[in-house]
Design a protein around this motif. Structure first.
Motif, mmCIF file in Angstrom:
data_model
loop_
_atom_site.group_PDB
_atom_site.id
_atom_site.type_symbol
_atom_site.label_atom_id
_atom_site.label_comp_id
_atom_site.label_asym_id
_atom_site.label_seq_id
_atom_site.Cartn_x
_atom_site.Cartn_y
_atom_site.Cartn_z
ATOM 1 N N ASN A 166 0.832 -1.208 0.000
ATOM 2 C CA ASN A 166 0.000 0.000 0.000
ATOM 3 C C ASN A 166 0.863 1.253 0.000
ATOM 4 O OD1 ASN A 166 -2.568 -1.530 0.480
ATOM 5 N ND2 ASN A 166 -1.540 -1.987 2.429
ATOM 6 N N THR B 18 0.425 2.782 5.161
ATOM 7 C CA THR B 18 -0.097 1.870 6.179
ATOM 8 C C THR B 18 0.208 2.479 7.541
ATOM 9 O OG1 THR B 18 0.268 -0.082 4.803
ATOM 10 C CG2 THR B 18 -0.003 -0.440 7.152
ATOM 11 N N CYS C 43 -0.554 1.698 11.070
ATOM 12 C CA CYS C 43 -1.097 0.537 11.781
ATOM 13 C C CYS C 43 -2.147 0.930 12.809
ATOM 14 C CB CYS C 43 0.039 -0.233 12.430
ATOM 15 S SG CYS C 43 1.286 -0.772 11.246
ATOM 16 N N ASN D 256 -4.425 2.168 4.431
ATOM 17 C CA ASN D 256 -5.106 1.247 5.348
ATOM 18 C C ASN D 256 -4.506 1.285 6.739
ATOM 19 O OD1 ASN D 256 -2.705 -0.239 4.914
ATOM 20 N ND2 ASN D 256 -3.771 -2.174 5.224
ATOM 21 N N ARG E 237 5.165 2.819 6.102
ATOM 22 C CA ARG E 237 4.482 1.981 7.090
ATOM 23 C C ARG E 237 4.942 2.422 8.463
ATOM 24 N NH1 ARG E 237 2.310 -3.478 6.530
ATOM 25 N NH2 ARG E 237 1.879 -4.358 8.596
#
Length: 580
Positions: free
Chosen positions: A143, A146, A148, A180, A525
């Motif tokens: 992605n 991200t 988390c 996400n 991320r």
């Protein structure tokens, strides 16, 4: 008469004796036949026991081999066979045993098992063949963003995608810039005007505020809140296991909610693909009089049906030590903080490294040296970095199986200092902070890369720039720039300034702040992502092929049964190879 009677009695005795003799012969013949049959049955039973023991050995070793491949996806077939080894075992009956051995021929493995009953009295050797399919891998970088535990995109930066292997961003940009979260109840907030050209998946609540449009599907486990507005808000479907509050604007696809739905005046569902139903919801509905399909109001029973929307995955089962009760670890499929001590020894004797005013420094995989403002050289050291076990560093050293690294306590680039990366893949181990201030620069030459492992904070200053002469992956599989942070405090990585940067950033237990207007190419991320100003994120889809450590195993290795044959002293007919 007396004499005749005696003669008759004698003849009767002879007949009885003859009949007894014949009966004895018959009995002895029957006994002999019974004995033969018993021995044949016993031998058959022993042979059958031997066969069953041979099968048991094949089954036991086959299961052990499958378990080894699943438990450690990094094992090759040869390594797994060596780890499992041969097996001597016994059966439940007295005098039964088996000896199973494995051998490898290319992508096939043979398991040969010798079953025995009373040692050599009965033996059967079974050979089974299996085809090995290695595990299917994909990068953990699937992605654009991200976060988390949460994502907040509050600026005006565009989020989309491109493919550096096919051309430049302008030539290949597409709508796969997905956003996400992966931890339970982690929200995504799209504020201001941050267009998302891709899907958005939130394990918590998804907030669409301001005028932020999403060109893709939006999905949430908890609920979706679309603020008041006009025009297209979601150019795709709206899916949630929870509630939907649709306060204004258009949804071009359909709406599916397992919970309650509220729609205000000005909220529309266009259903451009002409699905059977505009909306389905499992809870209660609150709609305006204009909310209907083909003359039927959305409050009708036809629409009030639970669509059973699937959940957004709220954990990462590819984590090597998966534990859903530990959110930090589930954000970290590469288990970086856990393994960072194996990368950077806490008892190291690293020294601070600074490149300051009027100083230029060059790093190659084997040597660092001053070009201006200093003297002396610095040789890299061999290391074993677990994340790179599927990659081969281009370092030009004799030991091709090791990585070569530069260790430093804190790394600071100040004033107008410059660093150039050339000659292959350079790796820095920073047991402290990494900081760029002033008008500094790092230039990564075409075909080279820089990987930074850092335990402290990372700060790219407002005027610092990172120049990658060729974006994307090197021929050896390394991204131009990658940063792996095990820092667990707040604001572990900060990106400032107006300059663009290409990088892979993996910081699973700290927050990432994007504070400038520069464009970010690559992937991010982090525990949380907070982007303000004009910072856009442009996901390089080539990074889906960046394989690290255990992360990203999609399907485990498989053993497919091909066939078998028996070998023994008996006249067993082996199956033809075509039949196998």
């Amino acid at each position: 008469m007396v004499i005749q009677s005696l003669r008759q009695r004698g003849f009767t005795l002879i007949k009885v004796m003859l009949l007894s003799s014949v009966a004895s012969v018959v009995v002895f013949a029957a006994f002999k036949d019974t004995l033969v049959q018993e021995r044949l049955s016993g031998n058959y039973q022993k042979d059958l026991n031997a066969r069953l023991l041979a099968e048991k050995g094949v089954i036991e070793r086959g299961q052990a081999l499958k378990a080894a491949l699943i438990n450690n996806p990094n094992l090759t077939l040869e390594q797994a066979v060596q780890q499992v080894g041969s097996k001597l075992g016994t059966g439940e009956l007295d005098g039964t045993s088996y000896n199973a051995q494995l051998s490898v021929n290319g992508d096939e493995v043979a398991i040969a098992s010798l079953g025995q009953r009373y040692d050599d009295q009965a033996q059967a050797r079974m050979v089974s063949y299996f085809k090995y399919t290695p595990p299917e891998r994909s990068s953990v970088f699937q992605n654009a963003v991200t976060g988390c535990k949460g994502v907040n995109l509050a600026g005006s930066g565009l989020v989309d995608s491109y493919d550096s292997t096919q051309g430049s961003y302008e030539d290949t940009k597409t709508n796969n810039g997905d956003v996400n979260t992966v931890i339970g109840d982690a929200d995504v907030v799209l504020n201001g005007h941050s267009p998302i050209m891709g899907d958005v998946k939130a394990s918590g609540v998804l907030y669409l505020k301001g005028s932020s449009p999403v060109v893709g599907t939006v999905q949430s486990n908890t609920g979706i809140d679309i603020s008041a507005g006009s025009g297209v808000r979601v150019d795709g479907d709206v899916l949630t296991q929870g509630f939907v509050k649709h306060n204004g604007g258009q949804i071009t696809g359909v709406l599916r909610a397992n919970g309650d739905v509220t729609m205000k005046w000005g909220a529309e569902i266009l259903n451009q693909n002409r699905s059977e139903l505009d909306i389905m919801y499992g809870g209660t509905g609150a709609f305006q009089s204009s909310h209907m399909q083909d003359g039927l109001h959305y409050s009708a029973d036809r629409f009030n049906v639970n669509p059973e929307v699937e959940a957004v995955r709220v954990y990462d089962p590819s984590s090597p030590d998966y534990d859903p009760s530990n959110p930090d670890k589930e954000c970290d499929p590469l288990a970086l903080p856990l393994n960072m001590p194996s990368v950077i020894d806490s008892n190291n004797n690293y020294a601070d490294f600074t490149v300051g005013a009027q100083t230029d420094y060059v790093f190659t995989p084997s040597e660092g040296r001053y070009i201006r403002g200093g003297s002396g050289t610095w040789s890299s050291s061999p290391a074993d970095i677990y994340l790179f076990q599927h990659l081969t560093q281009n370092h030009g050293q004799g030991n091709a199986g090791s990585e070569y690294v530069y260790g430093m306590k804190n790394m600071k680039l100040t004033s107008d200092g410059t660093i150039t990366i050339e000659g292959g893949d350079v790796i820095w181990l920073v047991d402290g902070d990494f900081k760029m201030t002033g008008h500094t620069s790092i230039t990564i030459k075409a075909g080279s890369s820089l990987a930074i492992f850092v335990t402290g904070k990372v700060d790219f200053g407002a005027s610092g720039i990172v120049i990658t002469e060729r974006e994307g992956m090197t021929d050896s599989g390394f991204p131009s720039l990658s940063i792996f942070s095990s820092y667990s405090g707040q604001n572990g990585i900060t990106l400032r300034g107006a300059s663009s940067v290409y990088a892979v950033i993996y910081a699973p237990v700290t927050s990432i702040a994007m504070r400038g207007s520069g464009q970010f190419y690559g992937t991010i991320r982090g525990a949380t992502i907070d982007a303000t100003g004009g910072s856009g994120v442009h996901f390089d889809e080539a990074l889906k092929n960046f394989n690290l450590g255990n992360g990203g195993v999609v399907t485990p290795a498989k053993l497919e049964f091909l066939g078998w044959r028996f070998e023994s002293g008996e006249d067993y007919q082996a199956p033809d190879e075509d039949d196998e």
